[in-house]
Enzyme design. Sequence first.
Site, PDB file in Angstrom:
ATOM      1  N   LYS A 139       0.858  -1.394   0.094  1.00  0.00           N
ATOM      2  CA  LYS A 139       0.032   0.007   0.070  1.00  0.00           C
ATOM      3  C   LYS A 139       0.792   1.435   0.203  1.00  0.00           C
ATOM      4  O   LYS A 139       1.408   1.765   1.131  1.00  0.00           O
ATOM      5  CB  LYS A 139      -0.779  -0.311   1.176  1.00  0.00           C
ATOM      6  CG  LYS A 139      -2.149   0.816   1.095  1.00  0.00           C
ATOM      7  CD  LYS A 139      -2.988   0.747  -0.081  1.00  0.00           C
ATOM      8  CE  LYS A 139      -3.981   1.728  -0.213  1.00  0.00           C
ATOM      9  NZ  LYS A 139      -4.904   1.589  -1.467  1.00  0.00           N
ATOM     10  N   SER A 173      -8.293   0.975  -5.390  1.00  0.00           N
ATOM     11  CA  SER A 173      -8.557   0.863  -4.029  1.00  0.00           C
ATOM     12  C   SER A 173      -9.932   1.380  -3.642  1.00  0.00           C
ATOM     13  O   SER A 173     -10.804   0.295  -3.906  1.00  0.00           O
ATOM     14  CB  SER A 173      -7.845   2.035  -3.443  1.00  0.00           C
ATOM     15  OG  SER A 173      -7.611   2.030  -2.216  1.00  0.00           O
TER      16      SER A 173
END
Length: 809
Positions: free
Chosen positions: A411, A609
Amino acid sequence: MKKVSFLLCTAFLLAGLAHAQGLHSGITLPTTSMAVTDNVFSTLSNPAWLGSRSGAELLFGIPYNDSSSSDNSILMVKLGSLGFAGEFDNNGPFPYNRYTLASGSKLGAGFYFGISRSWYKAVDWDGSWNLGLGYRPLPFLSAGATVFDLNQPEVNGVSLEPTYGLSLALRPFDERLTVSGDLFFTKDEFHDYGDDLDPIIRLEALPLAGVRLLGEYRVDSQYLGFGLALHLDNLSLGNYRIQNDDNEHAGSIGYMHLTSDRFNSILTPDKKKYVEIVLDEPILETMPQYLIFRPEGRTLHQLRQQIIHYSDDPDVDGLIIRFEGAEMGLAQAQQIRRTLDEFKLSGKHLIAYAEDYSQLEYYIASVCDDVYLMHIGGVDLRGLGVVLGYWKGALDKLGIGVQVVKVADHKTAANSFIYEGTTEAEAEMMNWLLDDVYDQMCGNIAFSRGWEIDDLKTKIDAGPYFSTRALKAELVDDLVYYDEITDGLKDDGFAIQSEKKYWRMDEYDEEWPDVRIPKVALIYAEGAIVQGESSSGFFSGDVMGAATIAEAIKTAREDKSIDAIILRVNSPGGSAFASEVIYREVRRTVIDDKNRKPIIVSMGNVAGSGGYYIACAADTIIAEEGTITGSIGVLGGKINLQGLNQKIHHNTETIKRGEHADAWRMHRPFTEEEMGILQDAVEAIYDDFITRVAESRPLTKEQVNEVGEGRVWTGKQAVDNQLVDLLGGIDLAFEVTRSMIGVEPGSTMKLSIFPKHKNFFQTAQNELVQIASPGLPAEIVEALQPLSLMMELYDGEPLMLMPYSIDAE
């Protein structure tokens, strides 16, 4: 033969216009069925049909008979759903002028309603109110009903009873032949309703392009009417004649009819043509709401539909695609390229031309039959590269601290300001993305040009190319000037037509609607995801408001006329809370027993996302090979200015109640306890994320985690990882939708676009704010983009945000 027929027919029509002779009682009109007539004549026949067709019309007619001159005339105007008629009868026993104002509107699927008001001058007659209804449920069936003189007006001291008209029309083949029957129920002092019907049978035929034949027979009175109209693009010339049962002339009218929509013309040239498409403006996902500073450009859907239209037009033999720097993403380019490839299946020719090809332009151009380059031009084919920038060192010098919590190393959305260089996880992910995108582009180009992939990669390693090198490397087929291409086509008997000229006016649609055609909601979910309403401005990009998109999905789901939903997602994500709001409505659409509807997601350039979060619950997820998606992960944090405050001697004092009351303020960093609280929140949201995906995808929670933890994938890789179902664009989404609602492949569907645009005043108010805020150049915005995340982090809200996107410039 065609020209001879035209000259003879024109002579007949002009004779009708010029031969305005004879005494005639009342105004003769061309055949006007209450179920058929849906043009400017609807003002007098059935005002309901004014609501069935947009556009503007103007008609001027001169009634006449064969004996003497006439001062009679008629003028009619139609502006959208409004109609006006002025009738000037100066030769009857009671000369009069009658004016009619009418309006029509659509009530629902196939239903129309209209009202008109007539009044008189030169005679002391009451005006009348008239109502009309229309119903067209099928392309071969139409019905109409009209009530005339609803208010029982007095004429010469006599009160008129209302007249009721009913009409039914059929098209046994298609719009080339229309058969209708009309009945009028009248009542006076001698007859009751139904005593004197005198049924009217009418025919309307389109035997040739630009030729309209009219016929009418009154069964009891045995009156016969017939007429002819010739269409010359936006001008029609018509003549109509009525004879009585003794074959005596009972009345005629010659008329000129102007329309904003063009008819099929009798003078349409037989010459074939190439249409020139210039790609020099941005390719948009959806047209922005603002009006004054609306950017030039077209949507991807519009471009695709136009190319499909050209492939279906028998008069179009090919397209010339001129590449002049249009802005688009890789996934959009893949859709355009595929649409052009489908165009070639029609047997038509594609020519590409540019003064200088960018890499993405050449990617599209390579699918064309002929690829041409200007003599002094280039092909910027040199591969893919990514330059990653890191702000941590600069922020440290400024005394600005950044604290971020996240799930797993992949991430990487905040890496640019918490690390000074590329991490191993980030480098790994970037390499697999570049590998796949590079192979996609090379594979497509090599296949279209007839090369092996390794040969193309060798050529790319030697790029970029100036004109002569590009020709020698066979990247282009010839070095020519644009006028040489067009002159050559003209010498071969082809006309060259610009898109502007091709689309300068809409075609006059003769077809009747079909309420059986399924209706599909196309919802554009574009931009960073935030709470509240969506917005878009001239100086800023689109922002996807959770309230706006959730309401659009809910409205489409509960609308009984909508059969399915396509959610077009083009978003890097954003607020976790806002993403959850949208996800909930997608999920409800899938599980709601009362309003269950198929919902299909079509991904654009990026859907990662939060962009993937709102998509994961759909029945089917479709992405382009080059779509950037995945990035299943969450991060959160904040920036603090404690170091900067110390450097500039800016002191702060805090007075609070509650240990963490000032936790999200920028004057200090998080404490360890606060970092732990935030870490727990991020991990809980991440757990919800992978749980949501596992509920909807053919994956266990553990499998989602293996492809999650922030990992970013291309659409092609996402299919392999079962995050996406199919590879394709919006065209494939339409086909999947057809399959799910049980209609034939390629059949027509109506699209209802969401979110609906704001009204003029809301939009104008928004623009006044935008005008006062000039934007930065695109290059600076791109360089500063990582810093915008710092502003997002200031609120401390957990984020589902993509680290980056990849485009082949």
